[in-house]
Design an enzyme around this catalytic site. Structure first.
Site, PDB file in Angstrom:
ATOM      1  N   TYR A 183       0.791  -0.956   0.077  1.00  0.00           N
ATOM      2  CA  TYR A 183      -0.003  -0.141   0.190  1.00  0.00           C
ATOM      3  C   TYR A 183       1.001   1.176   0.083  1.00  0.00           C
ATOM      4  CZ  TYR A 183      -3.279   3.600   1.526  1.00  0.00           C
ATOM      5  OH  TYR A 183      -3.992   4.857   1.540  1.00  0.00           O
TER       6      TYR A 183
ATOM      7  N   LYS B 105       1.155   4.215  -2.889  1.00  0.00           N
ATOM      8  CA  LYS B 105       0.820   5.642  -2.700  1.00  0.00           C
ATOM      9  C   LYS B 105       2.242   6.414  -3.218  1.00  0.00           C
ATOM     10  CE  LYS B 105      -3.444   5.607  -1.610  1.00  0.00           C
ATOM     11  NZ  LYS B 105      -4.530   6.058  -2.593  1.00  0.00           N
TER      12      LYS B 105
END
Length: 279
Positions: free
Chosen positions: A183, A187
């Site tokens: 994750y 990002k």
């Protein structure tokens, strides 16, 4: 002092349209992915209050109940328009078809908030390939396909505008107490994607920036707390304000980046993390 109430934001938005015209989005048309709930839906309402028209895309087949209330406000109170389109941001052909259809109806398209994203936590030693593939497809490829579809129409029309990609403070730090390497990597990819798109598309008058929020009380985060309740108190302690943010606290940033108020800002990452990274 806590966050403003919804009524306070509405009053501020009305004043801004009169006193600060550079913040106005009147009659402009925007796509918001992940717009049927959470942070995306909150930003949808902010755009509407600033005078914009919005097409909200989401993988949900039906939006959250608040969506209908906001759509009614758009029509009856704000004199604008909100429409929901079920969609998969990973589907390049579908995203381009949606953008083309919006332009056929509206004769313009002025920008995007790419808020669609997913999360899956697990240790790096145990993370499954299928979970990583799905996360990267939504969080990076989906953001890219959304931006590409909207930008292509803007270039075709010769319309300048603004694309806002939702990244995260996790794109530039490794969060203590949050184990999700893929994750965070996704990002970081969003931040770097925006910089590169800003460089490529600046010649067309298209600005591309990111918002990097800190922890937000969304459905996704509440699900994390349900599984790991100890994280609620721990995460709140990781910033000087000692609390977790709420989605309305990012409304102003979205309107600022979409509007002429940020007309000389591109390739930038707006970090709104309660001071998390200051420690």
């Amino acid at each position: 002092m806590g966050p403003f109430s919804a009524s306070s934001y509405r009053s501020i938005a009305q004043s801004i349209r009169v006193l600060l015209p550079e913040f106005s989005l009147k009659d402009r048309v925007y796509v918001v992915t992940g717009g049927a709930r959470g942070l995306g839906l909150t930003q949808v309402e902010a755009i509407l209050e600033a005078g914009g028209r919005v097409y909200a895309l989401d993988r949900l087949q039906q939006p959250r109940p608040d969506f209908e209330r906001i759509a009614a406000r758009a029509k009856d109170e704000l004199g604008t328009h909100l429409e929901f389109i079920p969609s998969d941001v990973r589907d390049q052909d579908a995203m381009h078809a949606i953008a083309e259809d919006i332009v056929r109806k509206e004769k313009r398209i002025d920008g995007l908030i790419a808020a669609a994203g997913i999360q899956h936590t697990d240790t790096a030693l145990e993370y499954r390939k299928e979970d990583a593939d799905r996360l990267f497809e939504v969080n990076i490829t989906g953001v890219f396909m959304s931006a590409q579809a909207v930008a292509k129409q803007m270039v075709k029309l010769g319309t300048p505008g603004s694309l806002v990609l939702i990244a995260s403070m996790s794109g530039t730090i490794a969060n203590k107490g949050l184990i999700c390497a893929p994750y965070n990597a996704s990002k970081a990819g969003v931040v770097q994607l925006a910089r590169n798109l800003a460089v490529e598309w600046g010649q067309y008058g298209i600005r591309v920036n990111t918002i990097s929020p800190g922890y937000i009380l969304t459905d996704m985060v509440e699900a994390e707390f349900a599984e790991h309740p100890e994280l609620r108190k721990e995460w709140a302690s990781h910033n000087p304000l000692g609390r977790i943010s709420k989605a309305p606290e990012y409304r102003g940033a979205a309107v600022f980046l979409l509007s002429d108020a940020s007309s000389f800002m591109t390739g930038a990452d707006m970090i709104i993390d309660g001071g998390h990274r200051a420690w």
